[in-house]
Motif scaffolding. Structure first.
Motif, PDB file in Angstrom:
ATOM      1  N   ALA A 178      58.355  77.984  44.626  1.00  0.00           N
ATOM      2  CA  ALA A 178      56.890  78.013  44.605  1.00  0.00           C
ATOM      3  C   ALA A 178      56.419  77.393  46.053  1.00  0.00           C
ATOM      4  N   PHE A 179      55.703  78.404  46.727  1.00  0.00           N
ATOM      5  CA  PHE A 179      55.407  77.844  48.113  1.00  0.00           C
ATOM      6  C   PHE A 179      54.308  78.593  48.728  1.00  0.00           C
ATOM      7  N   GLU A 180      53.544  78.050  49.568  1.00  0.00           N
ATOM      8  CA  GLU A 180      52.556  78.901  50.295  1.00  0.00           C
ATOM      9  C   GLU A 180      53.137  79.810  51.398  1.00  0.00           C
ATOM     10  N   PRO A 181      52.819  81.109  51.474  1.00  0.00           N
ATOM     11  CA  PRO A 181      53.570  82.006  52.637  1.00  0.00           C
ATOM     12  C   PRO A 181      53.413  81.343  53.866  1.00  0.00           C
ATOM     13  N   SER A 182      52.353  80.746  54.276  1.00  0.00           N
ATOM     14  CA  SER A 182      52.214  80.366  55.638  1.00  0.00           C
ATOM     15  C   SER A 182      51.396  79.011  55.678  1.00  0.00           C
ATOM     16  N   GLU A 183      51.438  78.082  56.745  1.00  0.00           N
ATOM     17  CA  GLU A 183      50.741  76.974  56.641  1.00  0.00           C
ATOM     18  C   GLU A 183      49.281  77.287  56.476  1.00  0.00           C
ATOM     19  N   GLY A 184      48.532  76.481  55.730  1.00  0.00           N
ATOM     20  CA  GLY A 184      46.854  76.880  55.699  1.00  0.00           C
ATOM     21  C   GLY A 184      46.484  78.056  54.788  1.00  0.00           C
ATOM     22  N   SER A 185      47.611  78.591  54.320  1.00  0.00           N
ATOM     23  CA  SER A 185      47.281  79.993  53.286  1.00  0.00           C
ATOM     24  C   SER A 185      46.502  79.543  52.300  1.00  0.00           C
ATOM     25  N   ASN A 186      45.594  80.360  51.753  1.00  0.00           N
ATOM     26  CA  ASN A 186      44.963  80.430  50.655  1.00  0.00           C
ATOM     27  C   ASN A 186      45.737  81.135  49.278  1.00  0.00           C
ATOM     28  N   ASN A 187      47.006  81.516  49.513  1.00  0.00           N
ATOM     29  CA  ASN A 187      47.787  82.051  48.581  1.00  0.00           C
ATOM     30  C   ASN A 187      48.807  81.245  48.071  1.00  0.00           C
ATOM     31  N   THR A 188      49.658  81.553  46.976  1.00  0.00           N
ATOM     32  CA  THR A 188      50.615  80.713  46.627  1.00  0.00           C
ATOM     33  C   THR A 188      51.546  81.926  46.234  1.00  0.00           C
ATOM     34  N   VAL A 189      52.971  81.670  46.367  1.00  0.00           N
ATOM     35  CA  VAL A 189      53.749  82.615  46.049  1.00  0.00           C
ATOM     36  C   VAL A 189      54.944  81.853  45.233  1.00  0.00           C
ATOM     37  N   PHE A 190      55.111  82.604  43.746  1.00  0.00           N
ATOM     38  CA  PHE A 190      56.009  82.213  42.966  1.00  0.00           C
ATOM     39  C   PHE A 190      57.228  83.256  42.773  1.00  0.00           C
ATOM     40  N   ALA A 191      58.470  82.666  42.857  1.00  0.00           N
ATOM     41  CA  ALA A 191      59.586  83.510  42.895  1.00  0.00           C
ATOM     42  C   ALA A 191      60.657  83.201  41.901  1.00  0.00           C
ATOM     43  N   VAL A 192      60.999  84.035  40.851  1.00  0.00           N
ATOM     44  CA  VAL A 192      62.114  83.371  39.997  1.00  0.00           C
ATOM     45  C   VAL A 192      62.950  84.457  40.246  1.00  0.00           C
ATOM     46  N   ASP A 193      64.280  83.633  40.447  1.00  0.00           N
ATOM     47  CA  ASP A 193      65.397  84.431  40.396  1.00  0.00           C
ATOM     48  C   ASP A 193      66.314  84.417  39.231  1.00  0.00           C
ATOM     49  N   LEU A 194      66.487  85.300  38.603  1.00  0.00           N
ATOM     50  CA  LEU A 194      67.305  85.518  37.226  1.00  0.00           C
ATOM     51  C   LEU A 194      68.708  86.301  37.237  1.00  0.00           C
TER      52      LEU A 194
END
Length: 236
Positions: free
Chosen positions: A43-59
């Motif tokens: 779980a991370f911000e795609p870039s510094e100061g971004s207003n988005n969040t990325v959730f990545a699940v590896d199965l």
């Protein structure tokens, strides 16, 4: 459609703005080798100061390139759990479930129940995307949500042979175990990525933080964060 959590995996408590990794390759026999098996969660911000969040699940780790892709189990619901008040109980969930070559996403929404059972939130559709094969397919909705599902290179770097040598007390500094089939050079201090060339079956959601709402949860540094973990649920 009622879901019971026959398979459970705690990926990580994740701090928005920092990349969190929880290696958990190959779980219990009941889930091993299937898309109920959680490998890594980010779980991370795609870039510094971004207003988005990325959730990545590896199965389902260690999916080799010559195996058939798009093998998400249609009886498995993947659920991203989000705690906004710091009590380690999910306040919002994002769900993903495959059907006929597509991955369908729901949420973020308040779950109908917390803990060990879940229902698909059909009243809160987020979007869908074709499950990728060799070529990555990303679907972006009118709400600015980006969705992906399919095989991706395993991001976990691990030198399995050197690890076994260390555990066995056979690896002094600079030693590379003899017979390592992954070795490609004579530099004994070079790490070898045993998982290079292997894939995981990945589910990725990027969405505006406005869809996640406000949070009062705090990390150990006193920073306001979303706390998040991932689970897989099997159809009952």
């Amino acid at each position: 459609m009622k879901k019971s959590k026959l398979f459970f995996g705690l990926g990580a408590l994740a701090i928005v703005g920092a990349l969190l990794v929880a290696a958990d390759h190959i779980d219990a026999p009941g889930s091993m080798g299937t898309t109920a098996d959680i490998a890594d969660y980010y779980a991370f911000e795609p870039s510094e100061g971004s207003n988005n969040t990325v959730f990545a699940v590896d199965l389902q780790s260690n999916v080799l390139p010559d195996l058939a892709y798009g093998t998400f189990d249609e009886n498995i619901l993947t659920e991203i759990n989000i705690d906004t008040d710091g009590d380690l109980v999910e306040d919002l969930v994002i769900q993903a479930i495959p059907r006929d070559g597509k991955m369908y996403f729901f949420g973020p929404a308040v779950p109908s129940s917390t803990g060990t059972s879940s229902e698909v939130l059909v009243g809160s559709p987020l979007g869908s995307v074709d499950i990728s094969a060799e070529t990555a397919i990303v679907e972006t909705t009118t709400d600015g949500v980006s969705l992906f599902a399919g095989p991706r290179q395993d991001a976990f770097f691990f030198d399995f042979f050197q690890f076994n040598a260390v555990i066995g007390g056979m690896a002094p500094e600079g030693f590379k175990p003899a017979g390592n089939p992954m070795s490609t050079d004579d530099d004994d201090t070079t790490g070898v990525d045993t998982f290079d060339g292997a894939n995981t079956m990945s589910i990725v959601v990027e969405l505006p933080n406005s869809l996640l709402g406000e949070t009062t949860a705090q990390n150990a540094l006193g920073l306001t964060v979303y706390k998040t973990w991932v689970t897989t649920n099997a159809k009952q």
